[in-house]
Design a protein around this motif. Structure first.
Motif, mmCIF file in Angstrom:
data_model
loop_
_atom_site.group_PDB
_atom_site.id
_atom_site.type_symbol
_atom_site.label_atom_id
_atom_site.label_comp_id
_atom_site.label_asym_id
_atom_site.label_seq_id
_atom_site.Cartn_x
_atom_site.Cartn_y
_atom_site.Cartn_z
ATOM 1 N N ALA A 8 -21.428 -7.938 -15.817
ATOM 2 C CA ALA A 8 -20.897 -6.625 -16.174
ATOM 3 C C ALA A 8 -21.665 -6.046 -17.357
ATOM 4 C CB ALA A 8 -19.410 -6.739 -16.498
ATOM 5 N N ARG A 9 -21.984 -6.893 -18.337
ATOM 6 C CA ARG A 9 -22.793 -6.436 -19.464
ATOM 7 C C ARG A 9 -24.158 -5.947 -18.990
ATOM 8 N NH1 ARG A 9 -21.967 -11.621 -23.446
ATOM 9 N NH2 ARG A 9 -19.971 -11.035 -24.382
ATOM 10 N N GLN A 10 -24.781 -6.721 -18.104
ATOM 11 C CA GLN A 10 -26.107 -6.365 -17.624
ATOM 12 C C GLN A 10 -26.064 -5.088 -16.794
ATOM 13 O OE1 GLN A 10 -29.113 -8.203 -18.421
ATOM 14 N NE2 GLN A 10 -29.763 -6.136 -17.845
ATOM 15 N N GLY A 11 -24.985 -4.902 -16.029
ATOM 16 C CA GLY A 11 -24.856 -3.679 -15.239
ATOM 17 C C GLY A 11 -24.808 -2.447 -16.116
ATOM 18 N N LEU A 12 -24.060 -2.517 -17.214
ATOM 19 C CA LEU A 12 -24.018 -1.389 -18.146
ATOM 20 C C LEU A 12 -25.381 -1.171 -18.783
ATOM 21 C CD1 LEU A 12 -22.499 0.746 -19.773
ATOM 22 C CD2 LEU A 12 -21.762 -1.069 -21.347
ATOM 23 N N ALA A 13 -26.042 -2.266 -19.180
ATOM 24 C CA ALA A 13 -27.374 -2.155 -19.782
ATOM 25 C C ALA A 13 -28.367 -1.526 -18.809
ATOM 26 C CB ALA A 13 -27.862 -3.541 -20.211
ATOM 27 N N ASP A 14 -28.294 -1.919 -17.544
ATOM 28 C CA ASP A 14 -29.206 -1.359 -16.535
ATOM 29 C C ASP A 14 -28.998 0.144 -16.362
ATOM 30 O OD1 ASP A 14 -30.232 -3.880 -16.139
ATOM 31 O OD2 ASP A 14 -29.118 -4.274 -14.291
ATOM 32 N N ARG A 15 -27.732 0.577 -16.388
ATOM 33 C CA ARG A 15 -27.454 2.008 -16.262
ATOM 34 C C ARG A 15 -28.047 2.795 -17.428
ATOM 35 N NH1 ARG A 15 -21.211 2.857 -15.271
ATOM 36 N NH2 ARG A 15 -21.883 5.053 -15.210
ATOM 37 N N LEU A 16 -27.940 2.246 -18.629
ATOM 38 C CA LEU A 16 -28.522 2.919 -19.785
ATOM 39 C C LEU A 16 -30.041 2.983 -19.672
ATOM 40 C CD1 LEU A 16 -26.292 1.372 -22.595
ATOM 41 C CD2 LEU A 16 -26.282 3.757 -21.837
ATOM 42 N N GLY A 17 -30.644 1.897 -19.186
ATOM 43 C CA GLY A 17 -32.088 1.903 -18.998
ATOM 44 C C GLY A 17 -32.535 2.948 -17.986
ATOM 45 N N GLU A 18 -31.780 3.095 -16.908
ATOM 46 C CA GLU A 18 -32.114 4.102 -15.895
ATOM 47 C C GLU A 18 -32.033 5.509 -16.476
ATOM 48 O OE1 GLU A 18 -29.359 3.374 -12.783
ATOM 49 O OE2 GLU A 18 -30.293 1.477 -12.165
ATOM 50 N N ILE A 19 -31.013 5.757 -17.279
ATOM 51 C CA ILE A 19 -30.861 7.085 -17.892
ATOM 52 C C ILE A 19 -32.053 7.390 -18.791
ATOM 53 C CG2 ILE A 19 -29.501 8.358 -19.610
ATOM 54 C CD1 ILE A 19 -27.008 7.015 -18.403
ATOM 55 N N ARG A 20 -32.497 6.389 -19.566
ATOM 56 C CA ARG A 20 -33.668 6.600 -20.442
ATOM 57 C C ARG A 20 -34.907 6.905 -19.628
ATOM 58 N NH1 ARG A 20 -37.763 3.674 -21.372
ATOM 59 N NH2 ARG A 20 -36.862 1.699 -20.642
#
Length: 282
Positions: A12-24
Motif C-alpha cells: 500500500a505504501r509503494q502504491g501511493l509512492a508510485d502514484r506520486l511518481g507518475e504525477i511528477r
C-alpha cells in the motif's frame, strides 16, 4: 507511520509512492525540479517515491501543487490515511481511551457474516464474560497509563457481543489450551469465564475448538488473529493493531486457521479440557 513486516502495508505504501511518481513524470518534472518547487532536498523526493519515507498530507499537497495536479490531492490524502490505518500503534488507537477503540470496530462486526478467531493469549472478546473483560481492560488501562474510561469501554464491548446472537452469522473460535489457564482476573473470574465457554459452545452458530497442549504438535502457536469473511484479517501485536487486506495474505491466515483447527478438539472433548481447567481454580 509505524513500520510493519506485513507486505499488505508495504504494498500500500509503494502504491501511493508510485502514484506520486507518475504525477511528477506526467508534469515533466525531474526529482530535483520537484524538490526545488517544494522547497525540500532532492533526496526527500527519492525517499518518498521509493516508499522509504512516507509523505505527510502537507507533502502531498505541495507535490500536487508543484505538478499542477491539485485535483488529485483529495484522493491521495485519502489513500495516505488508509495506509496509515493499516498499522496503528496501541498508544495512537487508545489515546482517547479504551471506549473509542471498542466502538470503532462495531461496524466491521455488524457487516461480517463469517467470523474466524484464533487466540493464543486470551479468550476472544466476543465470548468473554463481563468480569473477564473488566479484568483485561483494567490491566490494559493501568499498564499503558490510559484515560480511565474502562466502565464505558466495558459497555461498548458487551454491546458488540450482541452480534453473536443476531443475524445470519457463523463463528469459529480457536483457543490454545494454555488460554484456559492464564488466571486472568483470579480464580473466581476464570471459573465464571470457563463455565461461559461451555455455554457458548452449545450455540448452534458457534464452533469452539481447543488446541491441546502436547509435545508433538505439527503446527506451533502463532499471534492471535481474526478473519472477517474473506476480506480482512486483524492481528493484535505487542506494539499495535495490524489490518491485512491483501488477498494472498488473507489466504495465508485462512490456511493457518485451517491447520490449527485440524489440531483442535471440539464438543465433549473440548468441554472436558475446559472442565479440567476449571478444577485447577477450585
Amino acid at each position: 507511520m509505524a513500520a510493519s513486516a506485513s507486505s499488505s502495508v508495504q504494498r500500500a505504501r509503494q502504491g501511493l509512492a508510485d502514484r506520486l511518481g507518475e504525477i511528477r513524470r506526467d508534469a515533466g518534472l525531474t526529482g530535483r525540479d520537484l524538490a526545488r518547487a517544494c522547497g525540500w532536498h532532492a533526496s526527500k523526493t527519492s525517499r518518498i517515491e521509493n516508499a522509504r519515507t512516507p509523505p505527510s498530507a502537507d507533502d502531498i499537497r505541495a507535490w500536487c501543487r508543484a505538478c499542477g495536479a491539485d485535483d488529485q490531492v483529495g484522493d491521495l490524502v485519502a489513500s495516505l490515511r488508509a495506509v496509515e490505518g493499516m498499522f496503528v500503534e496501541w498508544r495512537r488507537m487508545e489515546r482517547a481511551g479504551l471506549r473509542q477503540a471498542q466502538e470503532a470496530r462495531l461496524p466491521l462486526y455488524e457487516r461480517t457474516r463469517r467470523f474466524r478467531s484464533y487466540s493464543s493469549w486470551l479468550v476472544p472478546g466476543m465470548i468473554q464474560t463481563y468480569a473477564y473483560t473488566s479484568a483485561v481492560l483494567h490491566a490494559i488501562q493501568q499498564r499503558r497509563g490510559l484515560v480511565d474510561d474502562v466502565e464505558d469501554a466495558l459497555a461498548a464491548r458487551m454491546e458488540r457481543q450482541r452480534v453473536l446472537h443476531t443475524g445470519d452469522r457463523r463463528f469459529a473460535f480457536l483457543m490454545e489450551e494454555s488460554v484456559l489457564r492464564t488466571g486472568t482476573g483470579g480464580p473466581d473470574v476464570m471459573r465464571g469465564q470457563l463455565a461461559h465457554l461451555i455455554t457458548v459452545s452449545a450455540l448452534p452458530t458457534v464452533s469452539l475448538g481447543i488446541v491441546p497442549m502436547r509435545p508433538d504438535r505439527a503446527r506451533w502457536p502463532v499471534e492471535g488473529f481474526w478473519i472477517y469473511d474473506s476480506a480482512q484479517v486483524n492481528v493484535e501485536l505487542v506494539s499495535g493493531y495490524l489490518t491485512i487486506t491483501q488477498p494472498r495474505e488473507v489466504a495465508m491466515y485462512a490456511e493457518t486457521f485451517a491447520e490449527l483447527a485440524g489440531l483442535a478438539v471440539y464438543g465433549p472433548a473440548a468441554r472436558a479440557l475446559i472442565t479440567v481447567a476449571m478444577g485447577a481454580y477450585e
